[in-house]
Each structure stands twice: as C-alpha cells, then as structure tokens.
Design a protein around this motif. Structure first.
Motif, PDB file in Angstrom:
ATOM      1  N   ALA A 149       0.785  -1.198  -0.018  1.00  0.00           N
ATOM      2  CA  ALA A 149       0.047   0.017   0.065  1.00  0.00           C
ATOM      3  C   ALA A 149       0.829   1.272   0.120  1.00  0.00           C
ATOM      4  O   ALA A 149       0.982   2.075   0.961  1.00  0.00           O
ATOM      5  CB  ALA A 149      -1.011   0.134   1.289  1.00  0.00           C
ATOM      6  N   VAL A 150       1.506   1.532  -1.186  1.00  0.00           N
ATOM      7  CA  VAL A 150       2.432   2.748  -1.193  1.00  0.00           C
ATOM      8  C   VAL A 150       2.227   3.226  -2.619  1.00  0.00           C
ATOM      9  O   VAL A 150       1.662   2.441  -3.560  1.00  0.00           O
ATOM     10  CB  VAL A 150       3.816   2.396  -0.850  1.00  0.00           C
ATOM     11  CG1 VAL A 150       3.980   2.007   0.368  1.00  0.00           C
ATOM     12  CG2 VAL A 150       4.299   1.549  -2.150  1.00  0.00           C
ATOM     13  N   TRP A 151       2.496   4.612  -2.954  1.00  0.00           N
ATOM     14  CA  TRP A 151       2.557   5.170  -4.281  1.00  0.00           C
ATOM     15  C   TRP A 151       3.689   5.958  -4.193  1.00  0.00           C
ATOM     16  O   TRP A 151       4.395   6.254  -3.254  1.00  0.00           O
ATOM     17  CB  TRP A 151       1.332   5.963  -4.578  1.00  0.00           C
ATOM     18  CG  TRP A 151       0.835   7.020  -3.637  1.00  0.00           C
ATOM     19  CD1 TRP A 151       1.380   8.310  -3.676  1.00  0.00           C
ATOM     20  CD2 TRP A 151       0.061   6.786  -2.440  1.00  0.00           C
ATOM     21  NE1 TRP A 151       0.949   9.093  -2.854  1.00  0.00           N
ATOM     22  CE2 TRP A 151       0.022   8.357  -1.829  1.00  0.00           C
ATOM     23  CE3 TRP A 151      -0.542   6.145  -1.664  1.00  0.00           C
ATOM     24  CZ2 TRP A 151      -0.536   8.668  -0.729  1.00  0.00           C
ATOM     25  CZ3 TRP A 151      -1.172   6.238  -0.447  1.00  0.00           C
ATOM     26  CH2 TRP A 151      -1.234   7.508  -0.056  1.00  0.00           C
ATOM     27  N   TYR A 152       3.920   6.411  -5.584  1.00  0.00           N
ATOM     28  CA  TYR A 152       5.235   7.175  -5.990  1.00  0.00           C
ATOM     29  C   TYR A 152       4.731   8.223  -6.936  1.00  0.00           C
ATOM     30  O   TYR A 152       4.196   7.863  -7.940  1.00  0.00           O
ATOM     31  CB  TYR A 152       6.542   6.394  -6.434  1.00  0.00           C
ATOM     32  CG  TYR A 152       7.528   7.017  -7.125  1.00  0.00           C
ATOM     33  CD1 TYR A 152       8.305   7.362  -5.754  1.00  0.00           C
ATOM     34  CD2 TYR A 152       7.633   7.523  -8.238  1.00  0.00           C
ATOM     35  CE1 TYR A 152       9.613   8.306  -6.614  1.00  0.00           C
ATOM     36  CE2 TYR A 152       8.536   8.269  -8.810  1.00  0.00           C
ATOM     37  CZ  TYR A 152       9.750   8.675  -7.782  1.00  0.00           C
ATOM     38  OH  TYR A 152      10.779   9.478  -8.140  1.00  0.00           O
ATOM     39  N   PRO A 153       5.166   9.432  -6.631  1.00  0.00           N
ATOM     40  CA  PRO A 153       5.948   9.855  -5.385  1.00  0.00           C
ATOM     41  C   PRO A 153       4.991  10.465  -4.286  1.00  0.00           C
ATOM     42  O   PRO A 153       3.652  10.246  -4.550  1.00  0.00           O
ATOM     43  CB  PRO A 153       6.582  11.195  -5.741  1.00  0.00           C
ATOM     44  CG  PRO A 153       5.669  11.792  -6.925  1.00  0.00           C
ATOM     45  CD  PRO A 153       4.985  10.464  -7.772  1.00  0.00           C
ATOM     46  N   LYS A 154       5.439  10.644  -3.082  1.00  0.00           N
ATOM     47  CA  LYS A 154       4.546  11.044  -2.251  1.00  0.00           C
ATOM     48  C   LYS A 154       4.430  12.151  -1.797  1.00  0.00           C
ATOM     49  O   LYS A 154       3.526  12.903  -1.251  1.00  0.00           O
ATOM     50  CB  LYS A 154       5.355  10.470  -0.712  1.00  0.00           C
ATOM     51  CG  LYS A 154       5.090   8.971  -0.420  1.00  0.00           C
ATOM     52  CD  LYS A 154       3.810   8.615   0.206  1.00  0.00           C
ATOM     53  CE  LYS A 154       3.675   7.174   0.606  1.00  0.00           C
ATOM     54  NZ  LYS A 154       2.562   7.089   1.530  1.00  0.00           N
ATOM     55  N   ALA A 155       5.120  13.120  -2.612  1.00  0.00           N
ATOM     56  CA  ALA A 155       5.066  14.534  -2.380  1.00  0.00           C
ATOM     57  C   ALA A 155       3.916  15.491  -2.725  1.00  0.00           C
ATOM     58  O   ALA A 155       3.287  14.979  -3.764  1.00  0.00           O
ATOM     59  CB  ALA A 155       6.363  15.583  -2.778  1.00  0.00           C
TER      60      ALA A 155
END
Length: 288
Positions: free
Chosen positions: A82-88
C-alpha cells in the motif's frame, strides 16, 4: 486493492490501465481518464507514454475554470504493498483560464522501474490523483481503461437495398450497433462529402452514446471500413486508427473512400450495396 484504495483515500481518483503493452503495439502515447469529481470540481488524469524513452508521465487537468491555489498529488500505485510514488504534495496556482490546464510530472518513472518495483504487474498499471488538503468523507473513485483486440461483434455489415432510392446528396446511417461499451453507426454519403462531393463515395464510422452507464471518455479504435465485392470477394477496404470523441463524433472515416466510377458491379449488384466495418481493437472504460 482498488476497493481498499478507494475506501482509505478520500479526494482521490484511481486510473487503472489494463493491457498496458498494447499501447506500444497501437502507437498510443496519451490516455485520458473520464471527467471525474473531486471536492466539487471537475478533473481528468492524463497518462503519457513515450515509447522511445520508455518513460511514463502523468498530469492532472482541470475541466472547470478556476482561480485558486490547491495542493495536489499525482502518482503511480504499487500492486505489491500500500504505497505510491511519489509521496510529495505539489502546490498549483490555478490562474483563471477558459481552457483546461494540465500540471504534473514528466518522466515519472521508466518502464523498467515500473516492472521491477511492482507498479506494472500482469500488464496492469494504476495511476492516481488526489487533493490531500481538501476535507470530505466521500470515498475515492476509480475507473479502468483497457484495449480489447477483436472485440465481441467486431464485424458489422450494412446491406443498403434499393440503393438507387437513397438521396445521393444526403448522408445515410445504418441502424445502431454496439461494439465495446459504445453505440455506433456506419454513415454513407453516396455522392461524396465536402471536398469529395461528385468524385467519391464517402464512408464514416460514427460514435454515439454509451451502454451500462460506462464512463464518458474518448474511445480509441483501429478499424477497417469496406465495400463488399459481391462477385469476386475482392473487397475494397481502408484502415485507420483514431480517437473518437466522448460526445457524438461523425468525423472518423474516409471522405474519398470509393471513386464514383467504381460504384457499380461488382460492388453494386441488383441495386444492393454492402458496406461494413471490422474493429481490430477498441478501448473500453468502466467504473471499478
């Protein structure tokens, strides 16, 4: 994973692309989502694929005139965790404009990294956009874009009986038929359309509405229009690829499809003329 993402990420829209490898095969370099709502405003996600550089880029495009500063995120979602790129977050000053403005990230990630880092799995990739500083309890939304080769009912033929009775100066349309999740018609101008008038028979593929409450988005199609040779089966054919607008679109086809000198046997026999379409590939979109 899509349902979990929607539940846990309000103010977000997920744009899933299936059969990703077919983008290269059919030389598609930009895919647009349907228009979606985030916090009472209308948006689109645009995904660009540079085949030469083998990079993807992602953009967030407003569909309503705005004059406000907002924080937004655009990203690609991992299918392993459960992550995505980028976070900014990125701040975007929407200046008042009558035209849509697209902002985002050029060269977001290479094709190799998408595969090796778990973002592109089983020919599927998921992109998204969010407005993180806007508060709402409404769950996120999601849609899926896919290219379908040789779709169901991909061949349709229109038999124009008593062809001589058709007004040669007007456009004539077949009955409605469905391919993918969209309604279509074949349009014939017996004595030509616009610059081809008096020179060629013009034939078009007309895109109309959608079925099953499908998202209203541009439809990619590669199709072959043909006039049937009723004697030797040496059909006259023309192939092209196009994006069909989400609204009614009757501009895709061939103005100079068939010289009027050929509008006789073996194509016109006993006052019958057969004209058809065959879809090699079509895009479909659905909410998920």
């Amino acid at each position: 994973m899509v349902q979990e993402f929607k539940k846990n990420h309000t103010n977000s829209h997920l744009f899933k692309i299936d059969n990703f490898s077919l983008l290269t095969k059919y030389e598609i370099d930009c895919i647009e989502s349907s228009v979606f709502d985030l916090c009472g405003r209308k948006w689109k996600i645009l995904v660009n694929y540079d085949e030469d550089e083998e990079h993807v880029s992602i953009f967030f495009e407003n569909q309503d005139p705005l004059d406000v500063e907002l924080e937004y995120q655009v990203y690609v979602v991992s299918q392993l965790k459960a992550v995505w790129y980028p976070k900014a977050n990125v701040k975007w000053d929407f200046s008042a404009s009558s035209k849509p403005i697209a902002k985002g990230i050029t060269n977001l990630m290479s094709l190799d990294d998408l595969k090796s880092k778990g973002f592109l799995i089983e020919d599927c990739c998921m992109f998204g956009a969010s407005l993180p500083d806007q508060k709402t309890e409404r769950p996120g939304t999601a849609e899926c874009f896919s290219l379908i080769e040789k779709p169901l009912n991909n061949k349709v033929t229109w038999m124009m009986t008593k062809f001589s009775s058709f007004d040669a100066e007007k456009a004539h349309q077949s009955n409605e038929f469905i391919v993918g999740n969209r309604k279509w018609r074949i349009e014939v101008h017996p004595r030509g359309h616009e610059e081809a008038k008096g020179e060629s028979c013009s034939v078009y593929l007309v895109g109309e509405g959608y079925i099953n409450n499908a998202p209203k988005t541009k439809t990619f199609a590669k199709s072959k229009l043909r006039a049937l040779d009723q004697v030797n089966r040496n059909h006259l054919e023309a192939t092209d690829s196009y994006w069909v607008d989400e609204e009614y679109d009757d501009t895709n086809g061939f103005m100079e499809f068939m010289p009027l000198s050929k509008l006789c046997e073996p194509y016109l026999v006993k006052d019958k003329f057969y004209v058809g379409v065959e879809f090699e590939v079509i895009s479909v979109a659905k909410y998920v």
